[in-house]
Design an enzyme around this catalytic site. Sequence first.
Site, short mmCIF file in Angstrom:
data_model
loop_
_atom_site.label_atom_id
_atom_site.label_comp_id
_atom_site.label_asym_id
_atom_site.label_seq_id
_atom_site.Cartn_x
_atom_site.Cartn_y
_atom_site.Cartn_z
N ARG A 229 103.79 90.39 2.87
CA ARG A 229 103.54 90.18 4.30
C ARG A 229 104.77 90.62 5.16
NH1 ARG A 229 100.37 89.33 1.75
NH2 ARG A 229 99.18 87.25 1.14
N ASN B 147 88.11 84.97 -0.25
CA ASN B 147 89.22 86.59 -1.26
C ASN B 147 88.47 86.52 -2.45
OD1 ASN B 147 90.82 87.89 0.78
ND2 ASN B 147 92.44 86.53 -0.22
N SER C 226 90.47 80.45 -3.19
CA SER C 226 90.34 79.55 -2.19
C SER C 226 88.90 78.98 -2.80
CB SER C 226 90.67 79.67 -0.89
OG SER C 226 89.44 80.94 0.26
N HIS D 24 96.33 83.38 -6.37
CA HIS D 24 96.28 84.78 -6.72
C HIS D 24 97.09 85.70 -7.75
CE1 HIS D 24 97.30 87.51 -3.23
NE2 HIS D 24 96.15 86.21 -1.48
N TRP E 35 105.05 82.14 3.35
CA TRP E 35 103.89 82.28 2.56
C TRP E 35 102.92 81.48 2.64
CZ3 TRP E 35 101.19 83.43 -1.72
CH2 TRP E 35 99.62 83.92 -1.63
N ASP F 170 93.04 87.22 13.05
CA ASP F 170 93.51 87.52 11.29
C ASP F 170 94.08 86.17 11.82
OD1 ASP F 170 93.49 87.96 8.87
OD2 ASP F 170 94.42 89.40 9.59
N GLU G 25 85.56 92.23 3.85
CA GLU G 25 87.03 92.84 4.01
C GLU G 25 86.92 94.20 3.30
OE1 GLU G 25 90.60 89.95 5.13
OE2 GLU G 25 90.55 91.17 3.23
O1 SFD Z 1 95.05 86.30 2.58
C1 SFD Z 1 99.94 66.75 -3.61
N1 SFD Z 1 94.88 82.23 -0.07
C2 SFD Z 1 94.22 82.78 0.07
N2 SFD Z 1 93.14 83.11 -0.50
C3 SFD Z 1 91.55 82.86 0.31
O2 SFD Z 1 90.78 82.76 -0.60
N3 SFD Z 1 91.28 83.90 1.14
C4 SFD Z 1 92.49 84.53 1.60
O3 SFD Z 1 92.82 84.96 2.77
C5 SFD Z 1 94.00 83.77 1.57
N4 SFD Z 1 95.15 84.06 1.95
C6 SFD Z 1 95.86 82.56 2.35
C7 SFD Z 1 96.23 82.44 1.62
C8 SFD Z 1 96.50 80.86 1.56
C9 SFD Z 1 97.74 80.88 2.58
C10 SFD Z 1 99.01 79.77 2.33
C11 SFD Z 1 97.97 81.86 3.82
C12 SFD Z 1 97.15 83.18 2.94
C13 SFD Z 1 98.86 81.40 4.55
C14 SFD Z 1 95.53 81.40 -1.15
C15 SFD Z 1 94.88 80.26 -1.29
O4 SFD Z 1 94.71 79.40 0.03
C16 SFD Z 1 94.71 79.59 -2.62
O5 SFD Z 1 94.58 80.25 -3.69
C17 SFD Z 1 93.87 78.42 -3.03
O6 SFD Z 1 94.34 76.94 -1.79
C18 SFD Z 1 94.62 77.18 -3.91
O7 SFD Z 1 94.15 75.96 -4.07
P1 SFD Z 1 95.03 74.84 -4.87
O8 SFD Z 1 93.82 73.46 -5.16
O9 SFD Z 1 95.02 74.88 -6.36
O10 SFD Z 1 95.82 74.27 -3.93
P2 SFD Z 1 96.25 73.77 -2.19
O11 SFD Z 1 94.88 73.87 -1.61
O12 SFD Z 1 97.41 74.33 -1.76
O13 SFD Z 1 96.13 71.93 -2.84
C19 SFD Z 1 97.34 71.45 -3.40
C20 SFD Z 1 97.47 70.39 -2.88
O14 SFD Z 1 97.87 69.18 -3.53
C21 SFD Z 1 98.28 68.02 -3.34
N5 SFD Z 1 99.99 67.86 -3.52
N6 SFD Z 1 99.53 65.49 -3.71
C22 SFD Z 1 100.10 64.52 -4.06
N7 SFD Z 1 101.30 64.26 -4.62
C23 SFD Z 1 101.99 65.06 -5.28
N8 SFD Z 1 103.21 65.41 -5.86
C24 SFD Z 1 101.32 66.59 -5.10
N9 SFD Z 1 101.93 68.13 -3.62
C25 SFD Z 1 100.91 68.58 -3.82
C26 SFD Z 1 98.42 69.02 -1.75
O15 SFD Z 1 99.29 68.64 -0.59
C27 SFD Z 1 98.00 69.59 -1.20
O16 SFD Z 1 96.36 68.78 -0.90
S1 SFD Z 1 95.93 85.65 1.86
O17 SFD Z 1 97.29 85.97 2.29
O18 SFD Z 1 95.83 85.71 0.02
P1 AMP Z 2 96.67 89.92 0.87
O1 AMP Z 2 96.44 89.46 2.41
O2 AMP Z 2 97.36 90.62 0.32
O3 AMP Z 2 96.46 88.11 0.05
O4 AMP Z 2 95.52 90.19 0.00
C1 AMP Z 2 93.77 89.93 0.42
C2 AMP Z 2 93.29 90.86 -0.67
O5 AMP Z 2 92.98 91.42 -0.65
C3 AMP Z 2 93.86 89.70 -1.67
O6 AMP Z 2 92.52 90.19 -2.86
C4 AMP Z 2 94.42 91.21 -2.21
O7 AMP Z 2 94.32 91.90 -3.33
C5 AMP Z 2 93.86 92.34 -2.12
N1 AMP Z 2 94.74 93.05 -1.34
C6 AMP Z 2 95.42 93.26 -0.29
N2 AMP Z 2 95.98 94.14 -0.50
C7 AMP Z 2 95.33 95.27 -1.05
C8 AMP Z 2 95.00 97.38 -1.10
N3 AMP Z 2 96.39 97.84 -0.31
N4 AMP Z 2 94.88 97.14 -2.27
C9 AMP Z 2 93.33 96.60 -2.82
N5 AMP Z 2 93.72 95.62 -2.85
C10 AMP Z 2 94.52 94.68 -1.84
#
Ligand code: SFD
Ligand code: AMP
Length: 626
Positions: free
Chosen positions: A247, A62, A437, A386, A216, A349, A126
Site C-alpha cells: 500500500r 474488483n 466487494s 481479497h 488498510w 481514486d 481497471e
Molecule cells: O482496492 C459486526 N475491498 C475492495 N473490494 C473491491 O471490490 N474493490 C476495491 O477497490 C477494494 N479495495 C478495498 C477493499 C476494502 C478496503 C477496506 C479498502 C479498499 C480500503 C474489499 C471489500 O471491501 C471486501 O472484500 C468486502 O467488503 C468484504 O465483505 P464482508 O461482508 O465479508 O465484510 P464487510 O463488508 O467488512 O462487513 C462486515 C460487517 O460486519 C459487521 N460486524 N456486526 C455485529 N457484531 C460484530 N461483532 C461485528 N463485527 C463486525 C461490520 O459492522 C460490518 O457491517 S482495494 O484495496 O482492493
Molecule cells: P489492490 O488495490 O492492491 O487491492 O488491487 C486491486 C485489484 O488489482 C486486485 O484484484 C488485485 O489482485 C489487482 N492487482 C493489484 N496490483 C496488481 C498487479 N501488480 N498485477 C496484477 N494485479 C494486480
Amino acid sequence: MANFETVEVSTDLLIVGGGMAACGAAVEAAHWAKKNNLKVTLVDKAAMDRSGAVAMGLSAINQYVDLKTGKNTLKDYVDYVRNDLMGVTREDLVVNIARHVDSSVHLFEKWGLPIWKDAEGNYVHEGRWQLMINGESYKVVVAEAAKNAIGMANIYERVFIVGPLMSGGKCSGAVGFSVRENKFYIFKAKAVMVAMGGAVHVFKPRSAGEGLGRAWYPPWNSGSSAYFTLKAGAEMTCQEVRFIPVRFKDAYGPVGAWFLLFKARATNAKGESYMDTRKDELEKWVPYGKVKPVPANLRNWLMLLDVMNGLGPIFMRTEEAIQKIAESTTDEKAYKKKMKELESEAWEDFLDMTISQAILWAATNTAPEEKASEIAAAEPYFIGSHSGASGAWVSGPEDLQTSKTKNDYFWGYVNMATVPGIFCAGDASGASSHKFSSGSHAEGRIAAKGAIQYIMKEKPSHSYDKAAIDAMKAEILKPLDLFEQHKAGSSDPEINPNYMKPKMFMFRLQKLMDEYAGGVTAQFSTNKALLEKGMDLLTFLKEDSVNLAAKDLHELMRCWENIHRMWQAEAHMRTILFREETRWPGYYFRSDTPSMKKDWEVFANCKVDPKTGEWTMIKRPIHSIY
Ligand code: SFD
Ligand code: AMP
C-alpha cells in the site's frame, strides 16, 4: 448487572453483520422468506450505511467476470485464483461465486451505483477483472437495497454480537449487547448467517502513536466471524493464509489503480524495478512463479528482497506513469486536457476509498503527476475475500461436485459450515479468495438461499437453557463489573493491578504476534521455535483475558473485539506451525522450512472442541475441477 435489560428476539434466519455479504444475504433471503412466510433479522455492530470495509467507499469493483460477452470463462477465473493463491483454493466455491457475481454488479448499477463507461457505453476496466466506479456512496447504495428488502423493523444497528448460541450441536442463534444502551440481546434463530468480516489489528500495525488506528482494512473488522465459527466448533480453513497488501506508505492507499489502470512501475532507491531485476527468484516458486499475473505474495516477496537488501525506499512512480499516458496525445492542447483528466482520476481514486491518503498527499505537497510516492508492505490482515483465504470451511454447491470432490466438499447445504445451522460468506468463509466487494455480495446471496433451504427442509427446532444463557450474560458483562469494583483502587483508572484495559491487552497481543508470528518488525519471518514461544505468551494472555475491564459500553465492545482477535491469533499461529513449508513468501516466510513442498499441497484446517477447548489440526485434499 442488575441495570441491564435483556431483550429477546425470535426469528427464522439471523444475519450477523451488515457489510457486503450481509447486504447480499438480506436481499436474497427476503425474496425466499416472503414466499415461505419466514422472518429475517439482521444485526450490525455499526450503522449499515457506512459499516464494514466499504465504509469510505471504493473506487473499483474488483470482481466482474463478464460472462455475457464471452471474453472470459469460469475456468479463466478459477485459474487466476488458484495461481494467485499458490495452488490452494476451493474451485467449487470460487466458480459458484464467479458464475453469480456479474448479476450482483448489475444490481448495484440498477440501484444507482455509477460505473465508469467509455464512449461506446461499455464498462471501463481497471484490469481484466476490475471495473472503475464512482464509489464514494457504494455502501450507502448497497445498504439501502438490503434495508428495503427486510425492513428497518428487522434490523438491529449498533448491537455487537459476541458469540453463538448452540443447542444439541446445532447453532440456534447469537448473543450480544447494544453499544449505546444497557441492553443484552438474545437472538433465537433456526439458522445464522455469519458475515462479520475479517480481522485487523491482530498484528502490530505500522501506524503507531498519533497514527494508531489507521490501517488498510478497517479496524472495526476485529475477528468476530472467526470467533463465532471457532466457538461453535466449526472447522476453519487457511488460517495461515494472511494477506499482506502493498500500500501507499502510512495512509494505506490501495495500489490496484496505479498498477493496472495507470500501468505504473514500482522502483527502488536506485530506480530499478524489482519485478525485472529479481525475476530469477521466481524460478524457485514454480509452477506459480511462472504464471501471469505474478501471484500477489510473490510480487511482495520480490519487493521485500530489495527492502531487506537495503535498497529502500520503494516508490510507486506515479509521475512517470502519468507523463507516459499524457505523452501519447497528439498535440499540446490534448496533452494539457489529458493531464487534467489524469490528475483528477488520481485524486478521485483515493477520495472515493481511502480519504486519508488524499489528505497525506495534500499534507506533504505531493502532486502525483510530479512526485513519486513511497509504498510498503502493510501489516498482516485476515481476509477471505481479497488475496488472503482465511475463513470457515463451508460446503460447496451440489451441482459443481464431481465423484472426486463430493465426499470432501459437500454436506447438504451450500455455504454451510461443518456445524449445522451456520452459513458463512465474504471474509467469514475461507478458501474462496478474490471475491472482493462484489463477490462477497454474491456469496451472501448464495449462502442466504442455502440457509433458507436448510430452514425449510430441516425444520430445526431448538431448546434454550436459561441458566446457560444467564451465565453467558454474566460473562459478557463482567468487564463492566470488574471496573466498577476496582476503579477506585488506583489514582488513574487506566492502570490498576486488578484489571487490564482493552487497549493494553491489544498492545500485548499485537507485540507478541509481531515479534513471534512474523509481523512487520520481523520482516514477516518466523520459525517453529519462535511460534512455540509465541504460543506460550499467548497462553498467558488468554489466562489474563478474564481480567479485562471496561468503563463503559464502548470499552465493553473493545474488550470483546480483542478476545475475538486473540482467537484469530491462536488459529493463525497453530496453523503456521502445522504447515511445515513456506508456500506464500511475501505473506510469511518460515525460515526453518524455507521452500514449498509437494506433500503440503493440501488445505490446513483446524477446529476447537467447544466442550474441552482442545484444538485439532486437519489436512484436507485439494481437488482440481477445472
Ligand atoms: O482496492 C459486526 N475491498 C475492495 N473490494 C473491491 O471490490 N474493490 C476495491 O477497490 C477494494 N479495495 C478495498 C477493499 C476494502 C478496503 C477496506 C479498502 C479498499 C480500503 C474489499 C471489500 O471491501 C471486501 O472484500 C468486502 O467488503 C468484504 O465483505 P464482508 O461482508 O465479508 O465484510 P464487510 O463488508 O467488512 O462487513 C462486515 C460487517 O460486519 C459487521 N460486524 N456486526 C455485529 N457484531 C460484530 N461483532 C461485528 N463485527 C463486525 C461490520 O459492522 C460490518 O457491517 S482495494 O484495496 O482492493
Ligand atoms: P489492490 O488495490 O492492491 O487491492 O488491487 C486491486 C485489484 O488489482 C486486485 O484484484 C488485485 O489482485 C489487482 N492487482 C493489484 N496490483 C496488481 C498487479 N501488480 N498485477 C496484477 N494485479 C494486480
